[in-house]
Design an enzyme around this catalytic site. Structure first.
Site, PDB file in Angstrom:
ATOM      1  N   ARG A 181      66.593 -48.838 -19.563  1.00 44.33           N
ATOM      2  CA  ARG A 181      65.087 -48.130 -19.514  1.00 44.33           C
ATOM      3  C   ARG A 181      64.226 -48.730 -20.711  1.00 44.33           C
ATOM      4  O   ARG A 181      63.172 -48.599 -20.534  1.00 44.33           O
ATOM      5  CB  ARG A 181      65.155 -46.561 -19.676  1.00 44.33           C
ATOM      6  CG  ARG A 181      65.505 -45.914 -20.711  1.00 44.33           C
ATOM      7  CD  ARG A 181      65.528 -44.518 -20.771  1.00 44.33           C
ATOM      8  NE  ARG A 181      66.349 -43.950 -21.926  1.00 44.33           N
ATOM      9  CZ  ARG A 181      67.738 -43.988 -21.995  1.00 44.33           C
ATOM     10  NH1 ARG A 181      68.463 -43.922 -21.000  1.00 44.33           N
ATOM     11  NH2 ARG A 181      68.194 -43.457 -23.167  1.00 44.33           N
ATOM     12  N   ASN A 182      64.828 -48.767 -21.844  1.00 40.88           N
ATOM     13  CA  ASN A 182      63.887 -49.493 -23.062  1.00 40.88           C
ATOM     14  C   ASN A 182      63.945 -51.195 -23.112  1.00 40.88           C
ATOM     15  O   ASN A 182      63.458 -51.472 -24.222  1.00 40.88           O
ATOM     16  CB  ASN A 182      64.545 -48.972 -24.087  1.00 40.88           C
ATOM     17  CG  ASN A 182      63.933 -47.313 -24.510  1.00 40.88           C
ATOM     18  OD1 ASN A 182      63.288 -46.835 -23.544  1.00 40.88           O
ATOM     19  ND2 ASN A 182      65.074 -46.551 -24.982  1.00 40.88           N
ATOM     20  N   ASP A 212      60.930 -50.530 -26.928  1.00 41.73           N
ATOM     21  CA  ASP A 212      60.719 -49.253 -27.064  1.00 41.73           C
ATOM     22  C   ASP A 212      61.522 -48.717 -28.528  1.00 41.73           C
ATOM     23  O   ASP A 212      62.633 -48.888 -28.570  1.00 41.73           O
ATOM     24  CB  ASP A 212      61.198 -48.126 -26.085  1.00 41.73           C
ATOM     25  CG  ASP A 212      60.904 -46.780 -25.959  1.00 41.73           C
ATOM     26  OD1 ASP A 212      60.970 -46.135 -27.436  1.00 41.73           O
ATOM     27  OD2 ASP A 212      60.207 -46.161 -25.223  1.00 41.73           O
ATOM     28  N   ASP A 249      68.390 -46.154 -29.743  1.00 38.49           N
ATOM     29  CA  ASP A 249      68.254 -45.673 -28.327  1.00 38.49           C
ATOM     30  C   ASP A 249      68.284 -47.289 -27.500  1.00 38.49           C
ATOM     31  O   ASP A 249      67.522 -47.242 -26.664  1.00 38.49           O
ATOM     32  CB  ASP A 249      66.752 -45.221 -28.210  1.00 38.49           C
ATOM     33  CG  ASP A 249      66.580 -44.501 -27.055  1.00 38.49           C
ATOM     34  OD1 ASP A 249      67.767 -44.198 -26.244  1.00 38.49           O
ATOM     35  OD2 ASP A 249      65.387 -44.054 -26.849  1.00 38.49           O
TER      36      ASP A 249
HETATM   37  P1  ADP Z   1      57.180 -43.841 -24.653  1.00 41.36           P
HETATM   38  O1  ADP Z   1      57.893 -44.510 -25.476  1.00 41.36           O
HETATM   39  O2  ADP Z   1      55.896 -43.001 -25.371  1.00 41.36           O
HETATM   40  O3  ADP Z   1      57.812 -42.716 -23.443  1.00 41.36           O
HETATM   41  P2  ADP Z   1      56.828 -46.084 -23.113  1.00 41.36           P
HETATM   42  O4  ADP Z   1      56.657 -47.199 -24.356  1.00 41.36           O
HETATM   43  O5  ADP Z   1      58.147 -45.799 -22.432  1.00 41.36           O
HETATM   44  O6  ADP Z   1      56.364 -44.913 -23.716  1.00 41.36           O
HETATM   45  O7  ADP Z   1      55.775 -46.676 -22.189  1.00 41.36           O
HETATM   46  C1  ADP Z   1      55.758 -45.756 -20.786  1.00 41.36           C
HETATM   47  C2  ADP Z   1      55.534 -46.824 -19.610  1.00 41.36           C
HETATM   48  O8  ADP Z   1      54.674 -47.847 -19.953  1.00 41.36           O
HETATM   49  C3  ADP Z   1      56.848 -47.699 -19.688  1.00 41.36           C
HETATM   50  O9  ADP Z   1      57.760 -47.097 -18.903  1.00 41.36           O
HETATM   51  C4  ADP Z   1      56.451 -49.049 -19.249  1.00 41.36           C
HETATM   52  O10 ADP Z   1      56.617 -48.872 -17.830  1.00 41.36           O
HETATM   53  C5  ADP Z   1      55.080 -49.145 -19.510  1.00 41.36           C
HETATM   54  N1  ADP Z   1      55.073 -50.174 -20.670  1.00 41.36           N
HETATM   55  C6  ADP Z   1      55.322 -49.928 -21.887  1.00 41.36           C
HETATM   56  N2  ADP Z   1      55.213 -50.816 -22.661  1.00 41.36           N
HETATM   57  C7  ADP Z   1      54.752 -51.929 -21.803  1.00 41.36           C
HETATM   58  C8  ADP Z   1      54.348 -53.394 -21.915  1.00 41.36           C
HETATM   59  N3  ADP Z   1      54.588 -54.148 -23.164  1.00 41.36           N
HETATM   60  N4  ADP Z   1      54.178 -53.998 -20.717  1.00 41.36           N
HETATM   61  C9  ADP Z   1      54.053 -53.577 -19.643  1.00 41.36           C
HETATM   62  N5  ADP Z   1      54.403 -52.197 -19.426  1.00 41.36           N
HETATM   63  C10 ADP Z   1      54.913 -51.685 -20.362  1.00 41.36           C
END
Ligand code: ADP
Length: 290
Positions: free
Chosen positions: A152-153, A166, A148
């Site tokens: 966005r990741n 992610d 993936d």
């Molecule tokens: P999921 O995989 O469950 O959808 P995410 O990992 O995408 O969740 O996290 C959701 C949001 O939180 C992301 O879009 C990002 O903006 C924020 N985020 C996630 N991890 C971090 C991080 N390590 N530092 C800062 N922001 C983060």
């Protein structure tokens, strides 16, 4: 959970964490900013935790994601500090990435673009390409297939270093390979996925290379989605008929050549991440030549 926890990640004491603002909402949890104080050290952290109505399965998923991330130590992969499994809610502590998602950042550059700040931008974009390639080279050396990879990741550190952040898709696979499409809610990142992965579920580092080509496209188009407004059946038909997207405006010949090589319909002919990193070691001037 104990079995999962062995060696993979460290248990953190809940009392050492002070949560502040909310950063985002994920599939089954929230991500908040926090401060972790331990042995006189203070770390800004992102705290991923379950929603109050989370199921046991959601708990397992969060810990599986931690188990995956806990295996990696690389400057271009978001670091896992540890987890809190004692008490509620279960939490995962990650390195805080203050500048957020790469895709959002690219779009913000696009909206602010003016003649005065355009000069150094291609060099920054090249840095993004190099960072992501070196994170992916590390993962592929460990025979880890991401599945993936997309802008966005990828998250940005304060100095704009890119880190892959992610691992939800790989996590969903730990459960039951045959269940892949269902367990991820039927969501396949179609426009980033290689034809052999779409058609035969053949996911390898070479299909990650295809997705990397799509990330190059996102970077050089400043956050334009690949195959933006085309419907899924049309994208499938285009990909299967070996169609390549046109170079984004401002993308140099050598960067576009790299994209096209990543989109080789024959997966064995795509470059490996190691050789992509080698290619990107050339000087900015050479890579940005028309
Ligand atoms: P999921 O995989 O469950 O959808 P995410 O990992 O995408 O969740 O996290 C959701 C949001 O939180 C992301 O879009 C990002 O903006 C924020 N985020 C996630 N991890 C971090 C991080 N390590 N530092 C800062 N922001 C983060």
């Amino acid at each position: 959970y104990e079995q999962l926890a062995s060696n993979k990640y460290r248990e953190i004491n809940r009392k050492e964490i002070a949560i502040s603002s909310t950063l985002g909402e994920g599939q089954f949890g929230y991500v908040s900013k926090g401060l972790w104080t331990h042995a006189n050290e203070r770390h800004d952290v992102a705290v991923k935790m379950l929603k109050p109505d989370a199921t046991d399965q959601d708990r397992v998923k969060l810990l599986q994601e931690a188990a995956i991330m806990g295996q990696f130590t690389h400057k271009n992969i978001v670091k896992l500090h540890g987890v809190v499994t004692v008490g509620e809610p279960v939490m995962m502590l990650l390195e805080f990435m203050p500048r957020g998602e790469l895709r959002a950042y690219l779009r913000s550059i696009k909206s602010k673009l003016s003649a005065s700040n355009i000069t150094n931008m291609p060099k920054l974009l090249l840095r993004f390409c190099r960072d992501i390639s070196s994170g992916m080279a590390y993962l592929s050396q460990k025979s880890f297939v991401h599945r993936d990879l997309a802008a966005r990741n990828v998250l940005l550190a304060s100095d704009l270093t890119c880190k892959i952040g992610d691992f939800g898709m790989a996590r969903d696979l730990m459960e039951d390979e045959s269940n892949y499409y269902k367990s991820s809610g039927g969501i396949i990142p179609l426009k980033w996925t290689a034809p052999e992965a779409l058609n035969f579920k053949k996911y390898t580092s070479a299909s990650d290379v295809w997705s990397y080509g799509m990330v190059l496209y996102e970077i050089w188009s400043l956050g334009h989605k690949p195959f933006n407004d085309l419907s899924n059946p049309i994208v499938i038909a285009l990909v299967n008929s070996k169609h390549c997207q046109a170079p984004p405006p401002g993308c140099s010949r050598r960067v576009y050549q790299l994209m096209v090589n990543c989109w080789n319909p024959e997966h064995t002919l795509r470059p490996k991440f190691e050789s992509i990193s080698e290619y990107l070691k050339d000087s900015d001037e050479s890579l940005l030549q028309w």
